[in-house]
Enzyme design. Structure first.
Site, short mmCIF file in Angstrom:
data_model
loop_
_atom_site.label_atom_id
_atom_site.label_comp_id
_atom_site.label_asym_id
_atom_site.label_seq_id
_atom_site.Cartn_x
_atom_site.Cartn_y
_atom_site.Cartn_z
N GLU A 93 20.40 1.70 -43.48
CA GLU A 93 20.50 2.54 -42.17
C GLU A 93 21.81 2.10 -41.77
OE1 GLU A 93 21.04 4.14 -39.16
OE2 GLU A 93 19.84 2.52 -38.20
N CYS A 146 23.69 4.68 -33.30
CA CYS A 146 23.94 5.63 -34.43
C CYS A 146 23.40 7.11 -34.59
CB CYS A 146 23.13 4.78 -35.64
SG CYS A 146 21.31 4.45 -35.51
#
Length: 459
Positions: A230, A264
């Site tokens: 990720e 993010c």
């Protein structure tokens, strides 16, 4: 001299020192983790779910202590630290409630066979490397799913949140979970590569930059280990001509500045169609101008400091490089003096290809404001990125927004007329340089299992 020194980014003062574990200590932890897994895998899904619930209940007892430590170590606003702990509790509750069904055997009617069974069996020790931006959530996101699946978990946390990583271990250990099923380990990069190569480690997961993802992905590939990555992104938040402008301005502000912009899935590129651009610009600049950077323990602060001094300096270099290549500063962009790591809420305009503000991930409270000719141009710009984690579309035509999100937006997640960090009921993950694999939504629980097919024939 200590191997790790944690630093308070609000003051620039040292917090605590830690030393790395020896290779022998790490190997003993891995062996114990594997032995604990051999027993844990025998537990029923229902038994595991009760233990997962107990982890969440124990976490609540440490809510204030963990939240204050996260704020001290990485500078996030205290109320956002509290919310992060709430999200971790929600992950425990969701997994305990839904995990039993998600892991249940799937029986299939198959021609010329009595039946087929798909069963989801745990594989062993799962090693996770997690970043500092959400010191608790990043850990609970992968750890809870894997424990529910029947695996054991090792955590290598970011050095600057070492205290948080150790407190999280304490929380797990005070729950009903056997201690060796979750361990926080303090190791360097060379030790980490050796750990990936350990035969008893069966899966590797990393949340971090795309650069780190390439390194860890290669290390895992060399020893044929599955990896979930990720990674970063420069998410586009698209404002179409039929958007609710009030909602778009409010949401984009929050989605860029939450967690000090160190997220993010934050809104990093505001892509606004020409007809709304000027009004959106004036209103978003005002919002950013009024955002107050200050002590993250103070309720009046809108943003705290960046997590480390070097991250503050890197962000400013990206801003300066973008300006050198043609971007203009609409608000902010000044590097504060002193030992702390604050950076002002900043908006860059005239952002185009070749600038860090267009091509790269700016991890902090800096937004890129980009004018699009129309809807098609906005979608083109949004997808003109090596990343593909999240993004958003603002339009009063919900059906159109859903269609664009489903068919054209090249990302793993899309918010429509809103923003939220994560939801345990929906998958989390990206495409392209934002990585591969999924967490949440029932998908993370099956990333590190043996999906085993049983062919049952008649006697």
């Amino acid at each position: 001299m200590a191997d790790i020194t944690t630093v308070n980014p609000t003051t620039g003062e040292d917090i605590k020192e830690y030393n790395y574990m020896t290779n022998d200590e790490v190997n003993k932890i891995v062996d114990a983790s594997h032995e604990a897994f051999l027993e844990w895998r025998k537990k029923s899904h229902e038994e595991r779910a009760k233990v997962i619930k107990s982890i969440g209940d124990t976490l609540v007892k440490y809510k204030k202590e963990l939240s204050k430590l996260m704020t001290e170590e990485r500078g996030k606003l205290y109320d956002q630290s509290l919310s992060e702990v709430d999200l971790c509790k929600a992950i425990c509750d969701y997994t305990a409630e839904k995990g039993v069904t998600a892991l249940a055997d799937d029986e299939r009617d198959i021609e010329n066979m009595k039946k087929g069974i798909v069963t989801y069996q745990p594989i062993g020790v799962i090693y996770g490397m997690q970043p500092w931006n959400f010191p608790a959530y990043q850990v609970f996101r992968y750890a809870i799913a894997n424990l529910m699946a029947g695996n054991s978990v090792l955590l290598k946390h970011a050095a600057n949140v070492t205290g948080s990583g150790l407190l999280i271990e304490k929380i797990f250990h005070e729950s009903d979970l056997p201690n060796d099923l979750f361990r926080t380990i303090l190791i360097d990069h060379d030790q980490s590569e050796k750990l990936i190569g350990n035969d008893k480690v069966r899966g590797v997961t990393l949340t971090g930059s795309d650069g780190a993802g390439k390194i860890v992905g290669q290390q895992a590939a060399k020893v044929l280990k599955k990896v979930v990555l990720e990674l970063g992104s420069n998410d586009a938040f698209i404002v179409l001509e039929d958007a609710d402008l009030d909602l778009a301005v409010e949401t984009c502000t929050q989605a860029r500045l939450i967690n000090n912009g160190e997220t993010c899935v934050a809104a990093k590129r505001f892509i606004v169609v020409d007809s709304l651009y000027d009004e959106f610009r004036d209103r978003i600049v005002e919002k950013f101008s009024n955002s107050k950077a200050g002590d993250p323990m103070d309720d009046s602060s809108d943003i705290g400091p960046l997590a480390r001094k070097d991250l503050q300096e890197k962000l400013h270099e990206q801003v300066e490089e973008s300006v050198k290549k043609g971007a203009t500063i609409a608000v902010g962009g000044q590097l504060p003096e002193g030992k702390s790591s604050f950076y002002p809420a900043t908006i860059l305009e005239n952002v185009s290809e070749g600038q860090p503000a267009y091509d790269d991930e700016l991890f902090g409270p800096v937004a890129s404001l980009i004018r699009a000719k129309d809807q098609d141009d906005a979608m083109r710009i949004a997808n003109d990125s090596r990343y593909g984690l999240g993004g958003a579309i603002f339009s009063k035509d919900e059906d159109k927004a859903i269609r664009l999100a489903r068919e054209q937006f090249d990302t793993g997640m899309v918010y429509i007329n809103g923003y939220g960090l994560a939801n345990p009921a929906l998958p989390f993950g990206g495409v392209k340089n934002s990585g591969h694999g999924r967490e949440h939504g029932g998908f993370g629980i099956k990333e590190f299992v043996n999906i085993k097919g049983l062919h049952v024939h008649s006697n």
